[in-house]
Design a protein around this motif. Structure first.
Motif, PDB file in Angstrom:
ATOM      1  N   THR A  51       0.864  -1.179   0.000  1.00 42.71           N
ATOM      2  CA  THR A  51       0.000   0.000   0.000  1.00 42.71           C
ATOM      3  C   THR A  51       0.899   1.227   0.000  1.00 42.71           C
ATOM      4  N   LEU A  52       0.696   2.118  -0.943  1.00 41.01           N
ATOM      5  CA  LEU A  52       1.498   3.338  -1.054  1.00 41.01           C
ATOM      6  C   LEU A  52       0.648   4.536  -0.677  1.00 41.01           C
ATOM      7  N   VAL A  53       1.185   5.367   0.234  1.00 34.09           N
ATOM      8  CA  VAL A  53       0.546   6.627   0.613  1.00 34.09           C
ATOM      9  C   VAL A  53       1.481   7.759   0.210  1.00 34.09           C
ATOM     10  N   LEU A  81       3.130  -1.038   4.443  1.00 35.77           N
ATOM     11  CA  LEU A  81       2.669   0.321   4.185  1.00 35.77           C
ATOM     12  C   LEU A  81       3.864   1.195   3.860  1.00 35.77           C
ATOM     13  N   VAL A  82       3.857   1.782   2.663  1.00 29.67           N
ATOM     14  CA  VAL A  82       4.967   2.597   2.174  1.00 29.67           C
ATOM     15  C   VAL A  82       4.516   4.054   2.147  1.00 29.67           C
ATOM     16  N   LEU A  83       5.317   4.942   2.703  1.00 25.74           N
ATOM     17  CA  LEU A  83       5.008   6.369   2.711  1.00 25.74           C
ATOM     18  C   LEU A  83       5.981   7.108   1.804  1.00 25.74           C
ATOM     19  N   VAL A 157      -3.150   2.583  -3.728  1.00 24.79           N
ATOM     20  CA  VAL A 157      -2.434   3.853  -3.687  1.00 24.79           C
ATOM     21  C   VAL A 157      -3.381   4.913  -3.150  1.00 24.79           C
ATOM     22  N   VAL A 158      -2.918   5.633  -2.136  1.00 24.01           N
ATOM     23  CA  VAL A 158      -3.653   6.773  -1.591  1.00 24.01           C
ATOM     24  C   VAL A 158      -2.767   7.993  -1.784  1.00 24.01           C
ATOM     25  N   VAL A 176      -3.188   2.826 -11.715  1.00 21.88           N
ATOM     26  CA  VAL A 176      -3.751   2.129 -10.550  1.00 21.88           C
ATOM     27  C   VAL A 176      -5.235   2.472 -10.520  1.00 21.88           C
ATOM     28  N   PRO A 177      -6.084   1.656 -11.111  1.00 20.42           N
ATOM     29  CA  PRO A 177      -7.498   2.026 -11.276  1.00 20.42           C
ATOM     30  C   PRO A 177      -8.222   2.375  -9.990  1.00 20.42           C
ATOM     31  N   ASP A 178      -7.872   1.732  -8.885  1.00 15.81           N
ATOM     32  CA  ASP A 178      -8.576   1.981  -7.628  1.00 15.81           C
ATOM     33  C   ASP A 178      -7.886   3.026  -6.758  1.00 15.81           C
ATOM     34  N   ALA A 179      -6.962   3.784  -7.327  1.00 11.38           N
ATOM     35  CA  ALA A 179      -6.238   4.776  -6.535  1.00 11.38           C
ATOM     36  C   ALA A 179      -7.188   5.797  -5.929  1.00 11.38           C
ATOM     37  N   VAL A 180      -6.907   6.166  -4.675  1.00  8.17           N
ATOM     38  CA  VAL A 180      -7.644   7.235  -3.994  1.00  8.17           C
ATOM     39  C   VAL A 180      -6.823   8.511  -4.146  1.00  8.17           C
ATOM     40  N   VAL A 181      -7.388   9.515  -4.759  1.00  2.46           N
ATOM     41  CA  VAL A 181      -6.698  10.796  -4.944  1.00  2.46           C
ATOM     42  C   VAL A 181      -7.568  11.870  -4.320  1.00  2.46           C
ATOM     43  N   ALA A 182      -7.054  12.533  -3.290  1.00  5.95           N
ATOM     44  CA  ALA A 182      -7.840  13.509  -2.553  1.00  5.95           C
ATOM     45  C   ALA A 182      -6.943  14.648  -2.102  1.00  5.95           C
TER      46      ALA A 182
END
Length: 324
Positions: A51-53, A81-83, A157-158, A176-182
């Motif tokens: 998981t990339l943040v 979890l990767v930051l 990916v967040v 990354v189709p399910d990426a969260v971009v906010a």
């Protein structure tokens, strides 16, 4: 078992040595221990899903993301979890055990997502340089290249970056189709709540992600050594003072800090005043020193993990905001 009557493979009908040496059975002159058959190769295990943040903000901004990071880790505890953040900040959160790996934000090459022509040429898939894996590699931008992986490798990916640019969002989601971009903040809502909501966590009961962050004993010991090197005796109460901030508008006046410190040193209890100076704070520290003539020790640009250990030793902290 090395002579003419060496061990045989009965399931194959006998008559053949299990470890044939490729010559007469009695001839050991040209053979050594390394001449036996190599061990069968084992199939390499697939790397665990990651998981990339992505958060390129300043320290105070990233600290406000801790509840969201905890929620992500709780949801998928087996996924590393990767930051991706500023290097000093990534090192801190990794040392505190809040993330499993850290990568310099600038090493991601995400600027390619803002250029449409890169997508047309097929060059827009950025590379990620993750610390933690020990593959040999060259240095890229001052960072050891220990693993090179495309963004598409990540299960999730967040990104709290790039949300204001529709093209960037579309290109990231193409990888990354399910990426969260906010966005990293939202008007009218506390930042930590906004970030928790972006990762799909309900705000009901979200306070459980806001518990104090424990500082590992090794960081406390490192902080104690740094404080003693700066002049703390280890016994008197310690007050850490940070007069700087990310912007001048956030800074309290040097006169205000000096007035508080004057009252502290006038109290009957013996205390040590430790003034922390970060990379952007020389001007603020000089202004305080010009107005407060009492005794202080200066903590000049310690690493953030060491500073966390120092703060764990403090009785009180006086500063401008959540960053240092």
């Amino acid at each position: 078992a090395l002579g003419p009557g060496g061990a045989e493979a009965p399931r194959r009908g006998g008559g053949r040595s299990v470890h044939g040496l490729g010559g007469p059975a009695h001839d050991l002159h040209r053979h050594g221990a390394c001449d036996q058959r190599p061990a069968p190769r084992r199939r390499a295990r697939a790397p665990p899903p990651l998981t990339l943040v992505i958060h390129p903000g300043a320290l105070g901004d990233v600290l406000l993301a801790i509840p969201a990071l905890r929620a992500l880790k709780h949801e998928r505890p087996d996924d590393p979890l990767v930051l991706a953040a500023q290097p000093r900040i990534g090192d801190l959160l990794r040392a505190l055990g809040l993330v499993d790996r850290a990568v310099a934000f600038d090493a991601l090459g995400l600027d390619a997502l803002f250029r449409e022509e890169n997508i047309e040429r097929g060059d827009a898939e950025p590379l990620l340089f993750c610390s933690g894996d020990r593959e040999a590699g060259s240095a890229v931008g001052g960072l050891r290249k220990e693993r090179v992986a495309p963004l598409a490798r990540f299960r999730r990916v967040v990104s709290w970056f790039g949300a204001r640019d529709p093209g960037c969002v579309a290109r990231l989601r193409a990888l990354v189709p399910d990426a969260v971009v906010a966005p990293s903040s939202e008007a009218g809502q506390p930042v930590w709540q906004h970030l928790v909501a972006t990762v799909g966590e309900s705000l009901d009961g979200a306070d459980r992600w806001r518990t104090p962050v424990p500082v590992p004993a090794r960081l406390v010991e490192e902080g104690q050594r740094g404080l003693r090197d700066a002049g703390w005796d280890g016994d008197t109460q310690l007050v850490v003072v940070h007069p700087g901030a990310g912007g001048i508008a956030k800074r309290w006046s040097a006169e205000g800090f000096a007035a508080v410190l004057e009252r502290l040193v006038a109290a009957p209890e013996r205390i040590t005043l430790a003034v922390h100076q970060g990379p952007a704070d020389p001007e603020a520290v000089a202004a305080l020193e010009a107005r407060f003539r009492g005794s202080t020790i200066v903590l000049k640009e310690p690493s953030l993990p060491a500073l966390a250990g120092m703060l764990r030793c403090a009785t009180a902290y006086l500063g401008n905001d959540s960053g240092v």
